[in-house]
Design a protein around this motif. Sequence first.
Motif, PDB file in Angstrom:
ATOM      1  N   ASN A  59      -1.137   1.220  -9.366  1.00  0.00           N
ATOM      2  CA  ASN A  59      -0.428   1.352  -8.083  1.00  0.00           C
ATOM      3  C   ASN A  59      -0.587   0.093  -7.238  1.00  0.00           C
ATOM      4  OD1 ASN A  59       0.805   4.066  -7.907  1.00  0.00           O
ATOM      5  ND2 ASN A  59      -1.272   4.796  -8.242  1.00  0.00           N
ATOM      6  N   LEU A  60      -1.781  -0.473  -7.221  1.00  0.00           N
ATOM      7  CA  LEU A  60      -2.001  -1.726  -6.499  1.00  0.00           C
ATOM      8  C   LEU A  60      -1.210  -2.874  -7.119  1.00  0.00           C
ATOM      9  CD1 LEU A  60      -5.825  -1.776  -5.646  1.00  0.00           C
ATOM     10  CD2 LEU A  60      -3.906  -1.514  -4.077  1.00  0.00           C
ATOM     11  N   SER A  61      -1.094  -2.855  -8.446  1.00  0.00           N
ATOM     12  CA  SER A  61      -0.366  -3.918  -9.144  1.00  0.00           C
ATOM     13  C   SER A  61       1.095  -3.975  -8.718  1.00  0.00           C
ATOM     14  CB  SER A  61      -0.458  -3.713 -10.662  1.00  0.00           C
ATOM     15  OG  SER A  61      -1.784  -3.838 -11.112  1.00  0.00           O
ATOM     16  N   VAL A  62       1.715  -2.808  -8.534  1.00  0.00           N
ATOM     17  CA  VAL A  62       3.116  -2.772  -8.090  1.00  0.00           C
ATOM     18  C   VAL A  62       3.247  -3.423  -6.723  1.00  0.00           C
ATOM     19  CG1 VAL A  62       5.027  -1.273  -7.394  1.00  0.00           C
ATOM     20  CG2 VAL A  62       3.690  -0.721  -9.427  1.00  0.00           C
ATOM     21  N   ILE A  63       2.360  -3.086  -5.796  1.00  0.00           N
ATOM     22  CA  ILE A  63       2.418  -3.642  -4.443  1.00  0.00           C
ATOM     23  C   ILE A  63       2.239  -5.154  -4.463  1.00  0.00           C
ATOM     24  CG2 ILE A  63       1.283  -3.657  -2.183  1.00  0.00           C
ATOM     25  CD1 ILE A  63       0.523  -0.727  -2.687  1.00  0.00           C
ATOM     26  N   VAL A  64       1.211  -5.613  -5.174  1.00  0.00           N
ATOM     27  CA  VAL A  64       0.913  -7.052  -5.207  1.00  0.00           C
ATOM     28  C   VAL A  64       2.025  -7.826  -5.900  1.00  0.00           C
ATOM     29  CG1 VAL A  64      -0.667  -8.807  -6.121  1.00  0.00           C
ATOM     30  CG2 VAL A  64      -1.580  -6.702  -5.101  1.00  0.00           C
ATOM     31  N   TYR A  65       2.477  -7.336  -7.058  1.00  0.00           N
ATOM     32  CA  TYR A  65       3.442  -8.080  -7.857  1.00  0.00           C
ATOM     33  C   TYR A  65       4.829  -8.096  -7.219  1.00  0.00           C
ATOM     34  CZ  TYR A  65       6.367  -9.517 -11.776  1.00  0.00           C
ATOM     35  OH  TYR A  65       7.285 -10.159 -12.564  1.00  0.00           O
ATOM     36  N   TYR A  66       5.357  -6.924  -6.886  1.00  0.00           N
ATOM     37  CA  TYR A  66       6.730  -6.857  -6.391  1.00  0.00           C
ATOM     38  C   TYR A  66       6.839  -7.191  -4.898  1.00  0.00           C
ATOM     39  CZ  TYR A  66       8.512  -4.710 -10.690  1.00  0.00           C
ATOM     40  OH  TYR A  66       8.893  -4.470 -11.981  1.00  0.00           O
ATOM     41  N   TYR A  67       5.989  -6.563  -4.083  1.00  0.00           N
ATOM     42  CA  TYR A  67       6.165  -6.673  -2.635  1.00  0.00           C
ATOM     43  C   TYR A  67       5.667  -8.008  -2.089  1.00  0.00           C
ATOM     44  CZ  TYR A  67       6.748  -4.887   2.109  1.00  0.00           C
ATOM     45  OH  TYR A  67       7.182  -4.695   3.411  1.00  0.00           O
ATOM     46  N   PHE A  68       4.563  -8.521  -2.659  1.00  0.00           N
ATOM     47  CA  PHE A  68       3.994  -9.750  -2.121  1.00  0.00           C
ATOM     48  C   PHE A  68       4.313 -10.987  -2.967  1.00  0.00           C
ATOM     49  CE2 PHE A  68       1.293  -6.498  -0.107  1.00  0.00           C
ATOM     50  CZ  PHE A  68       1.429  -6.887   1.226  1.00  0.00           C
ATOM     51  N   ARG A  69       4.105 -10.929  -4.278  1.00  0.00           N
ATOM     52  CA  ARG A  69       4.332 -12.116  -5.091  1.00  0.00           C
ATOM     53  C   ARG A  69       5.810 -12.411  -5.280  1.00  0.00           C
ATOM     54  NH1 ARG A  69       0.938 -12.068 -10.479  1.00  0.00           N
ATOM     55  NH2 ARG A  69       2.286 -13.873 -10.756  1.00  0.00           N
ATOM     56  N   LYS A  70       6.591 -11.407  -5.632  1.00  0.00           N
ATOM     57  CA  LYS A  70       8.031 -11.613  -5.811  1.00  0.00           C
ATOM     58  C   LYS A  70       8.803 -11.479  -4.501  1.00  0.00           C
ATOM     59  CE  LYS A  70      10.176 -10.592  -9.495  1.00  0.00           C
ATOM     60  NZ  LYS A  70      10.927  -9.854 -10.537  1.00  0.00           N
ATOM     61  N   LYS A  71       8.105 -11.016  -3.464  1.00  0.00           N
ATOM     62  CA  LYS A  71       8.685 -10.871  -2.125  1.00  0.00           C
ATOM     63  C   LYS A  71       9.943 -10.001  -2.118  1.00  0.00           C
ATOM     64  CE  LYS A  71       6.768 -15.266  -0.560  1.00  0.00           C
ATOM     65  NZ  LYS A  71       5.607 -14.608   0.052  1.00  0.00           N
ATOM     66  N   GLU A  72       9.914  -8.947  -2.932  1.00  0.00           N
ATOM     67  CA  GLU A  72      10.998  -7.966  -2.909  1.00  0.00           C
ATOM     68  C   GLU A  72      10.629  -6.904  -1.867  1.00  0.00           C
ATOM     69  OE1 GLU A  72      12.317  -6.464  -6.640  1.00  0.00           O
ATOM     70  OE2 GLU A  72      12.102  -8.388  -7.672  1.00  0.00           O
ATOM     71  N   LYS A  73      11.075  -7.124  -0.646  1.00  0.00           N
ATOM     72  CA  LYS A  73      10.658  -6.293   0.486  1.00  0.00           C
ATOM     73  C   LYS A  73      11.396  -4.955   0.524  1.00  0.00           C
ATOM     74  CE  LYS A  73       7.831  -9.493   1.881  1.00  0.00           C
ATOM     75  NZ  LYS A  73       6.376  -9.318   1.840  1.00  0.00           N
ATOM     76  N   LYS A  74      11.248  -4.204  -0.554  1.00  0.00           N
ATOM     77  CA  LYS A  74      11.810  -2.859  -0.609  1.00  0.00           C
ATOM     78  C   LYS A  74      10.675  -1.891  -0.294  1.00  0.00           C
ATOM     79  CE  LYS A  74      15.316  -4.231  -3.980  1.00  0.00           C
ATOM     80  NZ  LYS A  74      15.870  -4.049  -5.339  1.00  0.00           N
ATOM     81  N   PHE A  75      10.623  -1.511   0.974  1.00  0.00           N
ATOM     82  CA  PHE A  75       9.494  -0.750   1.498  1.00  0.00           C
ATOM     83  C   PHE A  75       9.241   0.526   0.712  1.00  0.00           C
ATOM     84  CE2 PHE A  75       7.906   2.619   4.309  1.00  0.00           C
ATOM     85  CZ  PHE A  75       6.707   2.058   4.705  1.00  0.00           C
TER      86      PHE A  75
END
Length: 452
Positions: free
Chosen positions: A379-395
Motif C-alpha cells: 500500500n505504501l509502494s503505490v503512494i510513493v511510486y504513483y503519487y510522489f515519484r510519478k506525480k500522478e496526482k489522482k487522490f
Amino acid sequence: MSNVQMNSHHVSSASHFKRVLTLKDLVIYGIAFMTPIAPAYIYGFAAQSTGGMLPLAYLIAMVAMMFSAYSYGRMAAAFPISGSTYTYTQRAIHPHLGFFAGWAMFMDYVLVPLIVFMVGGSYANALVPSIPYWIWVLIIAGIITTVNILGIAMAAKTNQLLVLFMGIVVVVFVIFCIKTIVGGDGASALVSITPFFQSEKFVMTAIISGAAMACFSFLGFDSITTLSEEAVNPKDDIWKAAILSCLIGGVIFIVQAYVAQLVWPDVNSFSSADTALFDVAKAAGGAILATLYTVAIIVSSLTAGLTGQASASRLMFSMGRDEVLPKKFFTRLHPKYKTPINNILLMCSMSIVGAIVLPINFVAELMNFGGLTGFMFVNLSVIVYYYFRKKEKKFFRYLLIPGLGFLICFYLFINLSPMTLKVGLIWMVIGLIYALITTKGFKKLPPSIRNL
C-alpha cells in the motif's frame, strides 16, 4: 526507457518462465491458495471471540483486503515480474526496504505449505488412523512437490479440479444448513441480522481482533502477483485476478459463517473449538456431511500447499536473481519444465521438518504477521511510486485507497497477539542481521537496481 520496459528487458535477459496462465487460471489460483473451506480452520475460536458475529469480522477483513488487493494490482501493472511484495517495495520505495518486505512475506509463504501439511496430515490420520501422521505428511508433500516441479500449467489444471470439488462441498454444506434452518432445527429464520450484530454482545475490540484473525483466510490473493512472469497478459490480468479472488473468497467465507451461525447459535457449546464446523456439518447433514467436510479439508491442504509452495519458490527466485539470496542456487530452473526446482525442493524439506516438529498453533499465529506486514509495504509502494515519484496526482486512486489499505492493515496488525508480534519481530531482526552482512552495511545495492 520506462520502468516497465527496463524490467521486461531485465526479465528477458535472465532465465524465464513459460507464459501460460489466463485470467481464469489466476483467479482460481488465488482462491485455491485461500481455499474455499478456509473458515473450518478458525471458525470455533473466531466465532467465540467475536460473540457469534464472525460474519461481521469476515466482512471487515474482506473490505480491508480489497484495498490491499487494489494496491497489489496497481504495482503488478507497473512491475509485471515475479517478485511481488519484494519487487514492488524495492522498486517503488527503496532497494533495501524491499528486502525486508520480501523477508516478511517469505515467512508467510513458507508457513502456508507447512501448516497445510500439518492440517492435511492430521485430518487424513483421523480419517485413516492406521496410517501414521508423519506418513500422511510425506504423501501430501510428495504429491504437491511433484506437481509443482512438473510446471505451473500442471499445477493450474490440478487446482481447477480440486477447487471445483471444494466448491461443491461448500455448496452442499450451505444447502444442508439452509434446510436445517428452514426446518426449524437452527435459528428461527433464514434471514437474520444476528450473525452481523447483537447489541448485547457487541464489543468493537473483539470484532476487530476477530477481523485480524479472519485475515488468515484471505492470505493468498497476493500470491497471484508472484506469477506475473507466467501470466499471458500480466498488465491487465494480475490486478483483476487479485481483486476478483479476494471478493469471491470473501463472499464464500461470509456465507459459510452466516449459515453456520444460524444452525448453531450457541458458539460456546461446540465439542471442540478446533473442529467447530464439523459439529455444524454433523448437525446439518449427519455423519456423511461431516465426513465429506473432512475430505474437503484434506483436499484444501493440496490446493493451498500447491499454491503456497509455488509462490514461495518464485519469491526466492526473484530474490536470488537480484543476488539478495545466493544466485546460483535460487535461480536454477529445471531444464525441461522451467520451474525453480532447488527452491521447490528446499520448500518441501522445510515444510516436512516443520510439520513434524512444530505445534500447529505456533505456526498459525505467525502467518498474519508476515501477510499484514507485506500488505502495508505494498500500500505504501503505490503512494510513493504513483503519487510522489510519478506525480500522478489522482487522490482517490493513488493516495486515498492505498492509504486506507495501509491504515486498516496497520490497525489489524497491532491487534495481533503479543506472542505473534514478538516472534515476528525476532524474524525481522534475523533478516536485518543477514542484510547487514550481505550488503556490507547497506552499501551494496542489488544488480537489478544498479542497472536501472
